[in-house]
Design an enzyme around this catalytic site. Sequence first.
Site, short mmCIF file in Angstrom:
data_model
loop_
_atom_site.label_atom_id
_atom_site.label_comp_id
_atom_site.label_asym_id
_atom_site.label_seq_id
_atom_site.Cartn_x
_atom_site.Cartn_y
_atom_site.Cartn_z
CG ASP A 18 7.24 -8.45 -1.21
OD1 ASP A 18 6.95 -7.53 -0.31
OD2 ASP A 18 6.91 -8.52 -2.72
CG MET A 19 5.49 -8.47 4.56
SD MET A 19 5.90 -10.03 5.38
CE MET A 19 4.54 -10.37 6.39
CE1 TYR A 23 0.60 -1.20 3.67
CE2 TYR A 23 -0.70 0.48 2.58
CZ TYR A 23 0.56 0.10 3.16
OH TYR A 23 1.35 0.96 2.98
NE ARG A 60 -3.12 -9.25 -6.00
CZ ARG A 60 -1.96 -8.99 -5.48
NH1 ARG A 60 -0.84 -9.82 -6.27
NH2 ARG A 60 -1.54 -7.99 -4.79
CG ASP A 120 5.31 -4.45 1.58
OD1 ASP A 120 6.05 -3.78 1.29
OD2 ASP A 120 4.63 -4.68 0.86
CD GLU A 121 10.74 -3.89 -0.57
OE1 GLU A 121 11.09 -4.99 -1.33
OE2 GLU A 121 10.78 -2.67 -1.06
#
Length: 696
Positions: A18-19, A23, A60, A120-121
């Site tokens: 998983d990236m 984006y 985050r 992206d996965e």
Amino acid sequence: MPVSRPELSDSRVIAHVDMDCFYVQVEQRKQQSLRGQPTAVVQYNSWQGGGLIAVSYEARKFGVKRSMRGDEAKKVCPEIHLVQVPVARGKADLNSYRNAGSEVVTILSRRGRCERASIDEVYLDLTIAAEAMLVDNPPECLETISEEVVKSHVLGLEEDGSNAREKVGHWLTRSDASRRDKLLACGAFIVAELRLQVLEETEFTCSAGIAHNKMLAKLASGMNKPAQQTVVPFSSICKLLGMLPIKKMKQLGGKLGTSLQIDLGVKTVGDLLQFSEEKLQEYYGVNTGSWLWNTARGISGEEVKERLLPNSHGSGKTFPGPRALKTVPSVEKWLSELCEELSERLQFDLEQNKRIAHTLTLHAHAYKSNDIDSFKKFPSKSCPLRYGTSKIKEDALILFQAGLREYLGLYNFKISGNQNSGWGITGLSVSASKIIAIPSGTRSIMNYFHNQQETCPQVKLSSEKLIQDAPLLSPSENCIENGGHMTLQSIEPWISCSEEDEETKHSLPLDRQLDKEMCKEKLPDKETSICSSPDAEVYRGWEKDQTESNGDYLTEKIRDSLESEEGKRKLNKEKGMSTISRYFQSQNSGDLLKVEHASTSKLSESPSLSDHQSEPPQENSPARGESSVDARLCSHIKLKRPAWSYDIDEIDQDVLNELPKQIQEEVQAWLRPQKRPHTVKRDSGIARYFLPAKNK
């Protein structure tokens, strides 16, 4: 509903890659100054700063979340950089992200079977690579271990800060471990190497989960982010699922998960262990009950499918709040934009990957005000996909109108029409699915004729001659006229007839040989090359002779007959008749057979075809109008080539005896026309035999 698939093997090695905030990484690669800075990608809609669709891990830490708007994110983190997603046709353009994802997939697919799940996965089946490593270079024999590998997390292994990496390294290189754990350790080495290659070649970081099936690997990949990987040994499955909320499990976030919470009081996936398989089947059916029982134990037999390209293509847009679409013309406008983008992607996929999509689907979200059925969902509609922007637009609009009619009800739909009657569209999308690869060696029919034109001389027939040849094109069951153009059904038998050799032709049954004779006489379209036909030179000579001999008797008779009302009625009357019946009807009591034998003898005496064609008609030739246009044209063509012949002694009488008696008489009379009595009743030919019997 979920499908129960038992484990095919207990020693598979599956990884889910998983990236990390993909984006944002793509935008940071474009603008290197954004690296390490709190960054977010926002929608093109600038209202309140735009909606956040991706948030970097630096942002985050300040409390920025994807559910925020841009203005709110700036209040939480004043230093945040907001990057607007690319825009095309008034909506977000994700092509740059799709292309970046393809770069990653290309790298990951080097070591095993690869399934691209989204932009992206990716899922990887590394079983073969892990088994090979276990045989050739097992982990316990390695002298050094890379830093990326020891940074892995092993579920169930206690990690105490300072010596955590030492424990991970010891677990990965144990000599007394089970075969299943050794294979997982090999998988950890392979995935770490792939992640480093992705970083070096694309500048992107990614996280991964390594387990014995796709379900567990998917859960593990998100446990330690960013740029880390997690291994799930078989002994730690219960720990992983025991505290996992039921809604966090794939396929349990909707109605099924809600039912488990309400009806069975289940809060975590581990709570399902208290129910037997029979009890779960009693509540949710045999298949779903078995799937729930297996899921609670970490069992899933779902395979990694070899897919480097997406399963479908789609284009959509949302219209929240006051921007909802409330008229059919406004929906049509946006459908035009969405279909144009979809068509471009389909065309690119066709050219680059040689794939074709087969199904077009329209999805929409709608509401109805002041209506008790306002909760009713707008139905999705599908139809076969036709390539071309205008065709996709046309079909999508028809699908929308059909869905709106069902959503509103027929009565309300007729009243509202294009006016605003209390309905609104808040989301609209079109997608193309059932994409399959074009089989190797396949080419279009137009390519066939294009290649023929490059290698062989072209024979172009004038529109006047196409009219003359019309009777030969109409009645065959394999030749169907469609709007004045020959369809694929009509072209294919012509090609097959022209490419067969003489030996194959004479090995066919009698009726098939007659069909082939008629098939060879069907002329191709105006721009079609007939150089592959054995009669090509005959047609060229015929065209030349007809041009030079304007007074040709036979040509004038054919033209006059076709242009007259009688010829038109005759053409309409003959539609739907089988080829063999037309052939027998054109015999005129054996006249054509006599003409054929006479033509053969004349052909041997005549110095050239053109000389023979210019001869005047014989005195005993049929009078104008006494024989059909088809018979004249058939005899005219047969003068230009050797006639088909047969040996009566070589015909197996047993085969004829198996035919119905009426057909036997027809065939015998055709084989020996000179002995055929002229007592055949009207409407008693072979065509009548195949007509449905009249009710008495």
